[in-house]
Design a protein around this motif. Structure first.
Motif, PDB file in Angstrom:
ATOM      1  N   MET A   1       0.842  -1.203   0.000  1.00  0.00           N
ATOM      2  CA  MET A   1       0.000   0.000   0.000  1.00  0.00           C
ATOM      3  C   MET A   1       0.876   1.253   0.000  1.00  0.00           C
ATOM      4  O   MET A   1       1.843   1.338   0.748  1.00  0.00           O
ATOM      5  N   HIS A   2       0.524   2.198  -0.873  1.00  0.00           N
ATOM      6  CA  HIS A   2       1.306   3.433  -0.969  1.00  0.00           C
ATOM      7  C   HIS A   2       1.076   4.329   0.244  1.00  0.00           C
ATOM      8  O   HIS A   2      -0.055   4.512   0.695  1.00  0.00           O
ATOM      9  N   LYS A   3       2.160   4.886   0.743  1.00  0.00           N
ATOM     10  CA  LYS A   3       2.087   5.904   1.795  1.00  0.00           C
ATOM     11  C   LYS A   3       2.929   7.088   1.320  1.00  0.00           C
ATOM     12  O   LYS A   3       4.167   7.030   1.323  1.00  0.00           O
ATOM     13  N   ILE A   4       2.251   8.129   0.869  1.00  0.00           N
ATOM     14  CA  ILE A   4       2.921   9.272   0.239  1.00  0.00           C
ATOM     15  C   ILE A   4       3.202  10.362   1.276  1.00  0.00           C
ATOM     16  O   ILE A   4       2.350  10.684   2.096  1.00  0.00           O
ATOM     17  N   LEU A   5       4.403  10.918   1.190  1.00  0.00           N
ATOM     18  CA  LEU A   5       4.758  12.060   2.035  1.00  0.00           C
ATOM     19  C   LEU A   5       5.133  13.244   1.157  1.00  0.00           C
ATOM     20  O   LEU A   5       5.904  13.095   0.194  1.00  0.00           O
ATOM     21  N   ILE A   6       4.597  14.398   1.476  1.00  0.00           N
ATOM     22  CA  ILE A   6       5.015  15.653   0.841  1.00  0.00           C
ATOM     23  C   ILE A   6       5.857  16.418   1.849  1.00  0.00           C
ATOM     24  O   ILE A   6       5.417  16.686   2.968  1.00  0.00           O
ATOM     25  N   ALA A   7       7.088  16.739   1.478  1.00  0.00           N
ATOM     26  CA  ALA A   7       7.991  17.515   2.323  1.00  0.00           C
ATOM     27  C   ALA A   7       8.137  18.901   1.703  1.00  0.00           C
ATOM     28  O   ALA A   7       8.645  19.038   0.589  1.00  0.00           O
ATOM     29  N   THR A   8       7.659  19.916   2.406  1.00  0.00           N
ATOM     30  CA  THR A   8       7.648  21.263   1.829  1.00  0.00           C
ATOM     31  C   THR A   8       8.035  22.310   2.867  1.00  0.00           C
ATOM     32  O   THR A   8       7.642  22.220   4.037  1.00  0.00           O
ATOM     33  N   ASP A   9       8.790  23.302   2.438  1.00  0.00           N
ATOM     34  CA  ASP A   9       9.151  24.430   3.299  1.00  0.00           C
ATOM     35  C   ASP A   9       8.113  25.544   3.235  1.00  0.00           C
ATOM     36  O   ASP A   9       8.281  26.584   3.868  1.00  0.00           O
ATOM     37  N   SER A  10       7.044  25.328   2.469  1.00  0.00           N
ATOM     38  CA  SER A  10       5.964  26.313   2.377  1.00  0.00           C
ATOM     39  C   SER A  10       4.623  25.588   2.421  1.00  0.00           C
ATOM     40  O   SER A  10       4.326  24.769   1.551  1.00  0.00           O
ATOM     41  N   PHE A  11       3.829  25.892   3.454  1.00  0.00           N
ATOM     42  CA  PHE A  11       2.523  25.252   3.575  1.00  0.00           C
ATOM     43  C   PHE A  11       1.478  26.189   4.193  1.00  0.00           C
ATOM     44  O   PHE A  11       0.313  26.171   3.824  1.00  0.00           O
ATOM     45  N   LYS A  55      14.215  25.459  11.721  1.00  0.00           N
ATOM     46  CA  LYS A  55      15.448  25.472  12.508  1.00  0.00           C
ATOM     47  C   LYS A  55      15.818  24.077  13.020  1.00  0.00           C
ATOM     48  O   LYS A  55      16.848  23.912  13.662  1.00  0.00           O
ATOM     49  N   GLU A  56      14.950  23.094  12.744  1.00  0.00           N
ATOM     50  CA  GLU A  56      15.164  21.754  13.283  1.00  0.00           C
ATOM     51  C   GLU A  56      15.101  20.686  12.186  1.00  0.00           C
ATOM     52  O   GLU A  56      14.249  19.797  12.215  1.00  0.00           O
ATOM     53  N   PRO A  57      16.014  20.759  11.207  1.00  0.00           N
ATOM     54  CA  PRO A  57      15.971  19.764  10.128  1.00  0.00           C
ATOM     55  C   PRO A  57      16.186  18.329  10.607  1.00  0.00           C
ATOM     56  O   PRO A  57      15.660  17.390  10.014  1.00  0.00           O
ATOM     57  N   LEU A  58      16.939  18.151  11.703  1.00  0.00           N
ATOM     58  CA  LEU A  58      17.137  16.802  12.231  1.00  0.00           C
ATOM     59  C   LEU A  58      15.818  16.228  12.748  1.00  0.00           C
ATOM     60  O   LEU A  58      15.511  15.042  12.542  1.00  0.00           O
ATOM     61  N   LYS A  59      15.019  17.074  13.413  1.00  0.00           N
ATOM     62  CA  LYS A  59      13.699  16.634  13.872  1.00  0.00           C
ATOM     63  C   LYS A  59      12.787  16.326  12.681  1.00  0.00           C
ATOM     64  O   LYS A  59      11.978  15.397  12.737  1.00  0.00           O
ATOM     65  N   ALA A  60      12.940  17.110  11.607  1.00  0.00           N
ATOM     66  CA  ALA A  60      12.159  16.847  10.391  1.00  0.00           C
ATOM     67  C   ALA A  60      12.536  15.478   9.823  1.00  0.00           C
ATOM     68  O   ALA A  60      11.659  14.702   9.413  1.00  0.00           O
ATOM     69  N   TYR A  61      13.828  15.184   9.817  1.00  0.00           N
ATOM     70  CA  TYR A  61      14.304  13.878   9.345  1.00  0.00           C
ATOM     71  C   TYR A  61      13.694  12.748  10.173  1.00  0.00           C
ATOM     72  O   TYR A  61      13.209  11.735   9.645  1.00  0.00           O
ATOM     73  N   LYS A  62      13.715  12.919  11.502  1.00  0.00           N
ATOM     74  CA  LYS A  62      13.157  11.907  12.400  1.00  0.00           C
ATOM     75  C   LYS A  62      11.657  11.741  12.198  1.00  0.00           C
ATOM     76  O   LYS A  62      11.125  10.629  12.315  1.00  0.00           O
ATOM     77  N   LYS A  63      10.974  12.848  11.885  1.00  0.00           N
ATOM     78  CA  LYS A  63       9.535  12.786  11.623  1.00  0.00           C
ATOM     79  C   LYS A  63       9.248  11.989  10.362  1.00  0.00           C
ATOM     80  O   LYS A  63       8.304  11.192  10.309  1.00  0.00           O
ATOM     81  N   ILE A  64      10.083  12.169   9.344  1.00  0.00           N
ATOM     82  CA  ILE A  64       9.938  11.383   8.110  1.00  0.00           C
ATOM     83  C   ILE A  64      10.128   9.896   8.423  1.00  0.00           C
ATOM     84  O   ILE A  64       9.353   9.047   7.967  1.00  0.00           O
ATOM     85  N   LYS A  65      11.147   9.609   9.206  1.00  0.00           N
ATOM     86  CA  LYS A  65      11.419   8.213   9.581  1.00  0.00           C
ATOM     87  C   LYS A  65      10.244   7.611  10.344  1.00  0.00           C
ATOM     88  O   LYS A  65       9.867   6.449  10.135  1.00  0.00           O
ATOM     89  N   GLU A  66       9.630   8.412  11.205  1.00  0.00           N
ATOM     90  CA  GLU A  66       8.465   7.962  11.982  1.00  0.00           C
ATOM     91  C   GLU A  66       7.270   7.648  11.082  1.00  0.00           C
ATOM     92  O   GLU A  66       6.565   6.656  11.270  1.00  0.00           O
ATOM     93  N   ILE A  67       7.061   8.489  10.077  1.00  0.00           N
ATOM     94  CA  ILE A  67       5.952   8.269   9.133  1.00  0.00           C
ATOM     95  C   ILE A  67       6.214   7.037   8.273  1.00  0.00           C
ATOM     96  O   ILE A  67       5.303   6.311   7.902  1.00  0.00           O
ATOM     97  N   ASN A  68       7.492   6.817   7.937  1.00  0.00           N
ATOM     98  CA  ASN A  68       7.912   5.659   7.138  1.00  0.00           C
ATOM     99  C   ASN A  68       7.190   5.596   5.785  1.00  0.00           C
ATOM    100  O   ASN A  68       6.525   4.614   5.456  1.00  0.00           O
ATOM    101  N   PRO A  69       7.350   6.632   4.968  1.00  0.00           N
ATOM    102  CA  PRO A  69       6.631   6.669   3.680  1.00  0.00           C
ATOM    103  C   PRO A  69       7.234   5.701   2.656  1.00  0.00           C
ATOM    104  O   PRO A  69       8.415   5.349   2.732  1.00  0.00           O
TER     105      PRO A  69
END
Length: 325
Positions: A1-11, A55-69
């Motif tokens: 099953m697809h799990k799509i993530l959009i990573a954007t600096d503008s939302f 200011k927290e790109p490392l936390k953003a990375y960890k959030k992506i890992k948590e979502i596991n897209p």
């Protein structure tokens, strides 16, 4: 099953990038997640105060890992986009990228950063993606000439709540409207200089607002308008003017067209991909002449044709085609 993530600096901002990703999230039938600066600590920058810099790109990375897209679309080239790109590389996740803004031209105008520096960074950032999605054919051609690979056109749409049901009444003095950021790169002075010839309205805010208010007292500055209030503001004007020469597209133009307004603009990337010369507007070097010619066009035919060309459903289909296949 697809799990799509959009990573954007503008939302969360009032701009075309945020509008695009909010509508994808709203209309997509596939499970889609989004990460953006509003989820983390962020700061703004003086030359572009509306932009949120994570200011927290490392936390953003960890959030992506948590979502596991299973698939990632990287919407922008800032800290969150960069964190997403590293994640994709390390975990062999297929990804596409979006190119929305001529930041090299903006940064040259605002801070005199040489074009070759920012374009070199953008080429490295984008060229390993499955597809670079751009909003217009002329933008695609520009990037191809600069050495970008796998560039594809990605359409946009107009939300139903931005189409007014009000009855249009033609004005005695032509009423001209611009909607968008009020800043140096939008080239608004060339429109405001026509304040003695037309009734001009500017909808939006930005760092140039106070200066323009002081210099052009006859121009109506309304600040932000949203949803039905914005739709009704479009509908009450005769012509939409888009004086920018540095945009990749301009969603506000198709919003105006959906409300029956012809578009007057310069013959540059963005307007020339949207405006049908002599049918939905006029392009050329003389903005006043373009506006006067627009006043003679048939508004009903402009509004009736627009939904055949632009839709968020088609926008999502193009994204899924390149990202998932």
């Amino acid at each position: 099953m697809h799990k799509i993530l959009i990573a954007t600096d503008s939302f969360d901002q009032v701009n075309g990038v945020s509008t695009t990703y909010r509508n994808i999230l709203k209309h997509s039938r596939k499970k889609t997640y989004v990460i953006h600066p509003g989820l983390f600590k962020w700061r703004s920058v003086s030359i572009y105060p509306e932009v949120q810099i994570c200011k927290e790109p490392l936390k953003a990375y960890k959030k992506i890992k948590e979502i596991n897209p299973t698939h990632i679309h990287i919407g922008t080239e800032g800290p969150i986009g960069f964190a997403a790109r590293i994640y994709c590389k390390l975990n062999k996740i297929p990804y596409t990228t979006g190119y929305h803004t001529k930041f090299p031209e903006y940064l040259w105008k605002l801070a005199h950063i040489p074009l070759f520096i920012t374009y070199s960074y953008l080429k490295v950032f984008h060229n390993d993606s499955k597809a670079i999605l751009v909003p217009s054919q002329s933008c695609k051609e520009e990037l191809n000439k600069k050495g970008f690979n796998k560039v594809f056109v990605w359409t946009r749409g107009v939300s139903k709540n931005l189409i007014s049901k009000k009855i249009y009444r033609k004005s005695k003095i032509p009423k001209i409207i611009y909607v968008g950021r009020v800043s140096k790169e939008k080239n608004l002075e060339v429109l405001c200089e026509l304040q003695d010839k037309f009734e001009i309205t500017i909808v939006g805010e930005g760092p140039l607002l106070d200066k323009l208010k002081s210099k052009f007292p006859k121009v109506n500055f309304l600040g932000y308008r949203f949803r039905s209030a914005l739709a009704d503001t479009y509908k009450s004007h005769d012509v939409f003017c888009f004086p920018s020469k540095t945009d990749t597209f301009g969603i506000v133009m198709i919003e105006a067209l959906a409300n029956g307004l012809p578009v007057a603009a310069f013959n540059v990337t963005g307007p020339k991909d949207i405006v049908e010369e002599g049918k939905t507007g006029y392009l050329g070097d003389n903005l006043e002449d373009n506006i006067r010619r627009c006043l003679k066009l048939n508004r009903k035919s402009i509004a009736s044709n627009i939904n055949q060309h632009w839709s968020w459903r088609k926008c999502i289909e193009i994204l899924h085609t390149h990202l998932l296949n």
